[in-house]
Design a protein around this motif. Structure first.
Motif: not given
Length: 103
Positions: A39-45, A58-63
């Motif tokens: 999951v990439d978090f971005i701030n677009i203006m 970065i997560l495991t599928p279970q998490h």
């Protein structure tokens, strides 16, 4: 003895001041493989054609599945307390994210 057993089951989590301040994001891009969700978090203006990833988780599928359930539960509780969250239509965002594929 019983007091020690209760302490053993607890998790002590520390929150550094820099992390506690948080990072604002108004766009998340989610990708996955067989073993992880990214999951990439971005701030677009508005009006700015370029944006940087501010944070990557970065997560495991279970998490990822547990996180989905926890977010849904929290949104439900928020809406019960404050009313429905409006989901405004957003214009499509052209993505030129990362390297482009070549044949």
């Amino acid at each position: 003895m019983e007091e020690n057993q209760n302490k053993e089951g607890q998790l002590n989590i520390e929150l550094d001041q820099e992390v506690a301040e948080g990072t604002y994001s108004n766009l998340a891009i989610i990708n996955h493989s067989m073993s992880e969700f990214i999951v990439d978090f971005i701030n677009i203006m508005p009006g700015v054609p370029k944006a940087k990833v501010k944070s990557r988780i970065i997560l495991t599928p279970q998490h990822a599945k547990r996180l989905t359930k926890a977010l849904a539960d929290n949104v439900r509780k928020f809406e019960q307390a404050h009313g429905d969250i409006k989901d405004y239509e957003q214009p499509p965002i052209p993505m030129n994210f990362g390297p482009t594929g070549k044949a």
